[in-house]
Design a protein around this motif. Structure first.
Motif, PDB file in Angstrom:
ATOM      1  N   THR A  71       0.839  -1.192   0.000  1.00 61.13           N
ATOM      2  CA  THR A  71       0.000   0.000   0.000  1.00 61.13           C
ATOM      3  C   THR A  71       0.877   1.246   0.000  1.00 61.13           C
ATOM      4  OG1 THR A  71      -1.697  -1.231   1.198  1.00 61.13           O
ATOM      5  CG2 THR A  71      -1.874   1.170   1.223  1.00 61.13           C
ATOM      6  N   TYR A  72       0.511   2.215  -0.827  1.00 62.63           N
ATOM      7  CA  TYR A  72       1.278   3.453  -0.964  1.00 62.63           C
ATOM      8  C   TYR A  72       0.409   4.651  -0.605  1.00 62.63           C
ATOM      9  CZ  TYR A  72       4.591   0.443  -3.273  1.00 62.63           C
ATOM     10  OH  TYR A  72       5.479  -0.569  -3.543  1.00 62.63           O
ATOM     11  N   ASN A  84      -3.391   0.593  -3.532  1.00 59.01           N
ATOM     12  CA  ASN A  84      -2.742  -0.705  -3.332  1.00 59.01           C
ATOM     13  C   ASN A  84      -2.655  -1.556  -4.600  1.00 59.01           C
ATOM     14  OD1 ASN A  84      -5.345  -1.641  -3.659  1.00 59.01           O
ATOM     15  ND2 ASN A  84      -5.419  -2.792  -1.737  1.00 59.01           N
ATOM     16  N   GLY A  85      -2.939  -0.991  -5.755  1.00 60.73           N
ATOM     17  CA  GLY A  85      -2.819  -1.733  -7.003  1.00 60.73           C
ATOM     18  C   GLY A  85      -3.999  -2.627  -7.328  1.00 60.73           C
ATOM     19  N   ILE A  86      -4.996  -2.693  -6.453  1.00 61.54           N
ATOM     20  CA  ILE A  86      -6.160  -3.561  -6.661  1.00 61.54           C
ATOM     21  C   ILE A  86      -7.467  -2.784  -6.504  1.00 61.54           C
ATOM     22  CG2 ILE A  86      -7.424  -5.571  -5.754  1.00 61.54           C
ATOM     23  CD1 ILE A  86      -4.870  -6.369  -7.159  1.00 61.54           C
ATOM     24  N   ASP A  87      -7.607  -2.131  -5.372  1.00 65.88           N
ATOM     25  CA  ASP A  87      -8.868  -1.508  -4.988  1.00 65.88           C
ATOM     26  C   ASP A  87      -9.027  -0.094  -5.542  1.00 65.88           C
ATOM     27  OD1 ASP A  87      -9.561  -3.765  -3.416  1.00 65.88           O
ATOM     28  OD2 ASP A  87      -8.324  -3.002  -1.780  1.00 65.88           O
ATOM     29  N   GLN A  88     -10.215   0.458  -5.354  1.00 60.90           N
ATOM     30  CA  GLN A  88     -10.475   1.855  -5.667  1.00 60.90           C
ATOM     31  C   GLN A  88      -9.621   2.713  -4.733  1.00 60.90           C
ATOM     32  OE1 GLN A  88     -12.685   2.380  -8.184  1.00 60.90           O
ATOM     33  NE2 GLN A  88     -12.118   4.535  -8.179  1.00 60.90           N
ATOM     34  N   LYS A 108      -1.380   1.637  -8.839  1.00 58.87           N
ATOM     35  CA  LYS A 108      -0.277   0.982  -8.129  1.00 58.87           C
ATOM     36  C   LYS A 108       0.475   1.917  -7.201  1.00 58.87           C
ATOM     37  CE  LYS A 108       1.547  -0.699 -12.048  1.00 58.87           C
ATOM     38  NZ  LYS A 108       2.426  -1.491 -12.920  1.00 58.87           N
ATOM     39  N   PHE A 109       0.561   3.190  -7.571  1.00 58.41           N
ATOM     40  CA  PHE A 109       1.292   4.189  -6.797  1.00 58.41           C
ATOM     41  C   PHE A 109       0.505   5.486  -6.852  1.00 58.41           C
ATOM     42  CE2 PHE A 109       4.381   1.415  -8.947  1.00 58.41           C
ATOM     43  CZ  PHE A 109       4.987   0.838  -7.846  1.00 58.41           C
ATOM     44  N   VAL A 110       0.857   6.421  -5.973  1.00 57.18           N
ATOM     45  CA  VAL A 110       0.223   7.736  -5.997  1.00 57.18           C
ATOM     46  C   VAL A 110       1.271   8.784  -5.641  1.00 57.18           C
ATOM     47  CG1 VAL A 110      -0.584   7.499  -3.600  1.00 57.18           C
ATOM     48  CG2 VAL A 110      -1.673   9.163  -5.117  1.00 57.18           C
ATOM     49  N   MET A 119      -1.427   8.658 -10.840  1.00 56.81           N
ATOM     50  CA  MET A 119      -1.561   7.266 -10.420  1.00 56.81           C
ATOM     51  C   MET A 119      -1.319   6.341 -11.604  1.00 56.81           C
ATOM     52  SD  MET A 119      -4.946   7.281  -8.008  1.00 56.81           S
ATOM     53  CE  MET A 119      -5.122   8.361  -6.607  1.00 56.81           C
ATOM     54  N   PRO A 120      -0.243   5.545 -11.581  1.00 60.48           N
ATOM     55  CA  PRO A 120      -0.046   4.547 -12.636  1.00 60.48           C
ATOM     56  C   PRO A 120      -1.074   3.420 -12.534  1.00 60.48           C
ATOM     57  CG  PRO A 120       2.011   5.021 -11.499  1.00 60.48           C
ATOM     58  CD  PRO A 120       0.912   5.641 -10.705  1.00 60.48           C
ATOM     59  N   VAL A 121      -1.572   3.010 -13.695  1.00 57.38           N
ATOM     60  CA  VAL A 121      -2.530   1.908 -13.785  1.00 57.38           C
ATOM     61  C   VAL A 121      -2.065   0.999 -14.914  1.00 57.38           C
ATOM     62  CG1 VAL A 121      -4.937   1.288 -14.193  1.00 57.38           C
ATOM     63  CG2 VAL A 121      -4.402   3.412 -13.015  1.00 57.38           C
ATOM     64  N   GLY A 122      -1.914  -0.281 -14.646  1.00 56.52           N
ATOM     65  CA  GLY A 122      -1.432  -1.193 -15.676  1.00 56.52           C
ATOM     66  C   GLY A 122       0.055  -0.998 -15.938  1.00 56.52           C
ATOM     67  N   ASP A 123       0.532  -1.543 -17.053  1.00 55.56           N
ATOM     68  CA  ASP A 123       1.962  -1.489 -17.363  1.00 55.56           C
ATOM     69  C   ASP A 123       2.413  -0.168 -17.969  1.00 55.56           C
ATOM     70  OD1 ASP A 123       2.204  -4.045 -16.459  1.00 55.56           O
ATOM     71  OD2 ASP A 123       2.285  -4.967 -18.445  1.00 55.56           O
ATOM     72  N   ASP A 124       1.519   0.542 -18.663  1.00 51.03           N
ATOM     73  CA  ASP A 124       1.956   1.671 -19.477  1.00 51.03           C
ATOM     74  C   ASP A 124       1.194   2.979 -19.263  1.00 51.03           C
ATOM     75  OD1 ASP A 124       3.775  -0.015 -20.938  1.00 51.03           O
ATOM     76  OD2 ASP A 124       2.048  -0.790 -22.032  1.00 51.03           O
ATOM     77  N   ASP A 125       0.183   2.987 -18.422  1.00 53.70           N
ATOM     78  CA  ASP A 125      -0.668   4.165 -18.292  1.00 53.70           C
ATOM     79  C   ASP A 125      -0.474   4.865 -16.958  1.00 53.70           C
ATOM     80  OD1 ASP A 125      -1.896   3.680 -20.756  1.00 53.70           O
ATOM     81  OD2 ASP A 125      -3.361   2.339 -19.838  1.00 53.70           O
ATOM     82  N   VAL A 126      -0.396   6.193 -17.009  1.00 58.29           N
ATOM     83  CA  VAL A 126      -0.410   7.018 -15.800  1.00 58.29           C
ATOM     84  C   VAL A 126      -1.594   7.961 -15.937  1.00 58.29           C
ATOM     85  CG1 VAL A 126       0.808   8.735 -14.409  1.00 58.29           C
ATOM     86  CG2 VAL A 126       2.086   6.875 -15.499  1.00 58.29           C
ATOM     87  N   ARG A 127      -2.524   7.852 -15.022  1.00 56.40           N
ATOM     88  CA  ARG A 127      -3.684   8.742 -15.011  1.00 56.40           C
ATOM     89  C   ARG A 127      -3.382   9.938 -14.118  1.00 56.40           C
ATOM     90  NH1 ARG A 127      -7.879   4.788 -16.044  1.00 56.40           N
ATOM     91  NH2 ARG A 127      -6.990   3.621 -17.775  1.00 56.40           N
TER      92      ARG A 127
END
Length: 176
Positions: A71-72, A84-88, A108-110, A119-127
């Motif tokens: 968790t970050y 935490n890379g899983i939850d909302q 995965k991170f914030v 916030m990175p999501v998946g392998d290549d996306d940062v929202r």
């Protein structure tokens, strides 16, 4: 006599509390400054705990996280943001944990940078959020999700993100 800026050996440690939080390790820890009051937030199992510095105890303030995931945390605009890379994603306002319904699930991170949350999501996306608004993740005029594609198709996952004073650094498994 200690030299300013030199490394020094710490003289042991004291336990924060005498009661175990349960089986398994700490999944994340963050010192959040709520106004002028420091607060210790700890992720363990499916819970977020608030530490009481004066009593040396923990109280669960949230208990619906998927257990077992690192968790970050990051603090911005008097909130502690939690992923935490899983939850909302979640945010702590100093008294309660709130679900960030519009933020990207599975972040995965914030990190905050240039008055936005990233916030990175998946392998290549940062929202990223709208300017000065951690609750809005789409362009208000077009409705398009705020997204940065980071070297798509390179078979490398995003392994970290951090902000310097002048740059947002995105780490991938073999490059940055």
């Amino acid at each position: 006599v200690p030299v300013a800026g030199a490394l020094r050996k710490e003289q042991g440690w004291d336990p924060y509390n005498a009661t175990s939080l349960g089986a398994g390790g700490i999944l994340g820890m963050h010192r959040h400054l709520n106004g002028t009051t420091p607060q210790l937030l700890v992720a363990h199992g499916s819970d977020i705990y608030l530490g009481d510095d004066s009593l040396g105890t923990f109280t669960s303030v949230y208990s619906s996280m998927t257990p077992g995931y690192q968790t970050y945390f990051d603090t911005w605009k008097n909130f502690a943001f939690i992923v935490n890379g899983i939850d909302q994603p979640l945010k702590w306002d100093g008294t309660s944990v709130l679900t960030m319904g519009n933020a990207p699930k599975g972040a995965k991170f914030v990190v905050h940078y240039a008055d936005r949350l990233f916030m990175p999501v998946g392998d290549d996306d940062v929202r990223f959020s709208e300017l000065l608004d951690p609750d809005t993740w789409q362009d208000p005029e077009t409705g398009i999700t705020n997204n940065i594609d980071v070297e798509t198709g390179d078979d490398q996952e995003i392994t970290g993100i951090y902000a310097t004073q002048t740059k947002l650094v995105i780490l991938k498994s073999k490059s940055y």
